[in-house]
Motif scaffolding. Structure first.
Motif, mmCIF file in Angstrom:
data_model
loop_
_atom_site.group_PDB
_atom_site.id
_atom_site.type_symbol
_atom_site.label_atom_id
_atom_site.label_comp_id
_atom_site.label_asym_id
_atom_site.label_seq_id
_atom_site.Cartn_x
_atom_site.Cartn_y
_atom_site.Cartn_z
ATOM 1 N N MET A 44 6.848 43.680 -11.053
ATOM 2 C CA MET A 44 7.713 44.858 -11.140
ATOM 3 C C MET A 44 9.182 44.459 -11.189
ATOM 4 O O MET A 44 9.648 43.648 -10.393
ATOM 5 C CB MET A 44 7.484 45.792 -9.943
ATOM 6 C CG MET A 44 6.114 46.433 -9.906
ATOM 7 S SD MET A 44 5.855 47.442 -8.415
ATOM 8 C CE MET A 44 6.812 48.906 -8.864
ATOM 9 N N THR A 45 9.912 45.033 -12.135
ATOM 10 C CA THR A 45 11.350 44.748 -12.244
ATOM 11 C C THR A 45 12.156 45.648 -11.315
ATOM 12 O O THR A 45 13.285 45.335 -10.948
ATOM 13 C CB THR A 45 11.834 44.960 -13.691
ATOM 14 O OG1 THR A 45 11.492 46.291 -14.118
ATOM 15 C CG2 THR A 45 11.176 43.951 -14.627
ATOM 16 N N LEU A 46 11.566 46.792 -10.937
ATOM 17 C CA LEU A 46 12.220 47.729 -10.033
ATOM 18 C C LEU A 46 11.195 48.215 -9.014
ATOM 19 O O LEU A 46 10.086 48.606 -9.376
ATOM 20 C CB LEU A 46 12.778 48.922 -10.820
ATOM 21 C CG LEU A 46 13.513 49.999 -10.017
ATOM 22 C CD1 LEU A 46 14.769 49.421 -9.376
ATOM 23 C CD2 LEU A 46 13.874 51.172 -10.928
ATOM 24 N N ARG A 47 11.569 48.167 -7.751
ATOM 25 C CA ARG A 47 10.650 48.603 -6.705
ATOM 26 C C ARG A 47 11.333 49.639 -5.820
ATOM 27 O O ARG A 47 12.458 49.437 -5.383
ATOM 28 C CB ARG A 47 10.218 47.415 -5.831
ATOM 29 C CG ARG A 47 9.434 46.358 -6.571
ATOM 30 C CD ARG A 47 9.304 45.110 -5.719
ATOM 31 N NE ARG A 47 8.617 44.044 -6.444
ATOM 32 C CZ ARG A 47 8.847 42.756 -6.260
ATOM 33 N NH1 ARG A 47 9.744 42.367 -5.372
ATOM 34 N NH2 ARG A 47 8.180 41.847 -6.952
ATOM 35 N N TYR A 48 10.618 50.718 -5.564
ATOM 36 C CA TYR A 48 11.094 51.735 -4.632
ATOM 37 C C TYR A 48 10.394 51.546 -3.291
ATOM 38 O O TYR A 48 9.489 50.727 -3.154
ATOM 39 C CB TYR A 48 10.825 53.137 -5.181
ATOM 40 C CG TYR A 48 11.675 53.497 -6.375
ATOM 41 C CD1 TYR A 48 13.048 53.246 -6.388
ATOM 42 C CD2 TYR A 48 11.106 54.100 -7.496
ATOM 43 C CE1 TYR A 48 13.832 53.573 -7.478
ATOM 44 C CE2 TYR A 48 11.886 54.436 -8.598
ATOM 45 C CZ TYR A 48 13.244 54.172 -8.584
ATOM 46 O OH TYR A 48 14.007 54.506 -9.672
ATOM 47 N N ALA A 49 10.803 52.353 -2.308
ATOM 48 C CA ALA A 49 10.217 52.247 -0.970
ATOM 49 C C ALA A 49 8.700 52.377 -1.009
ATOM 50 O O ALA A 49 7.983 51.660 -0.317
ATOM 51 C CB ALA A 49 10.819 53.325 -0.064
#
Length: 198
Positions: free
Chosen positions: A35-40
């Motif tokens: 993943m290039t972007l991870r949220y909580a």
């Protein structure tokens, strides 16, 4: 992957959740790492997944990475509602903070949970008992009873040794009777716990 949707964070999180539920933490972790972007929710899903699938130490590893990534303490994070709204994720994080030896933060986090199930109550009782906070373990067990939550075998197995270590044999026998009445005696985890009381 063929249609290029793997870069969509919603799709990624759904796939991770699917693999976790199928018990394929290897595939879930593979997606997570890409993943290039991870949220909580991405972080907490993996933490909860490792906890659910009995991957000892892996949940703490991800938790440490989450902190390094700047997410810090969930109760102070702007996305704390995401952490707290999912009972499974919140319970996994309670366990993580307990492993870090921060009982005060565990209590704070648990108190902020809008929903609690028998698993989350059990986690608190077990953590209190393991860290020697027996009065807190008893108090939490009483809260379970007052909340009209049906205890499971893990709750009984967690609270009986605490009673044994405090020498409160009469109270322990009362719980033992509840175990017998509820049919939990057949559970080997519960069945072995009263031995410590002898």
């Amino acid at each position: 992957m063929e249609r290029g949707f793997l870069s969509d964070i919603v799709v990624e999180n759904c796939l991770i959740d699917m693999y976790i539920k199928c018990g394929r933490m290897d595939k879930a972790r593979e997606l997570f790492d890409k993943m290039t972007l991870r949220y909580a929710i991405s972080w907490t899903a993996i933490i909860a997944g490792y906890k659910q699938n009995g991957c000892v130490g892996k949940d703490l590893e991800i938790f440490n990475q989450m902190q390094l990534a700047g997410y810090g303490h969930p109760s102070k994070h702007k996305g704390r509602g995401i952490f707290l709204s999912d009972v499974t994720v919140a319970t996994a994080l309670v366990d993580i903070y307990a492993k870090c030896g921060s009982i005060d933060k565990v209590c704070e986090f648990f108190d902020r949970m809008p929903k609690r199930d028998v698993v989350s109550w059990n986690a608190m009782i077990a953590e209190y008992a393991q860290h020697g906070f027996f009065d807190k373990a008893f108090e939490t067990f009483k809260q379970v009873q007052l909340a009209d939550i049906k205890p499971n075998s893990k709750i009984f197995a967690g609270i009986l040794p605490a009673w044994a270590k405090t020498g409160a044999l009469d109270q322990g026998m009362d719980i033992h009777n509840s175990i017998m009445e509820g049919g939990f005696w057949l559970d080997i985890m519960v069945g072995n716990a009263p031995v410590d009381m002898i």
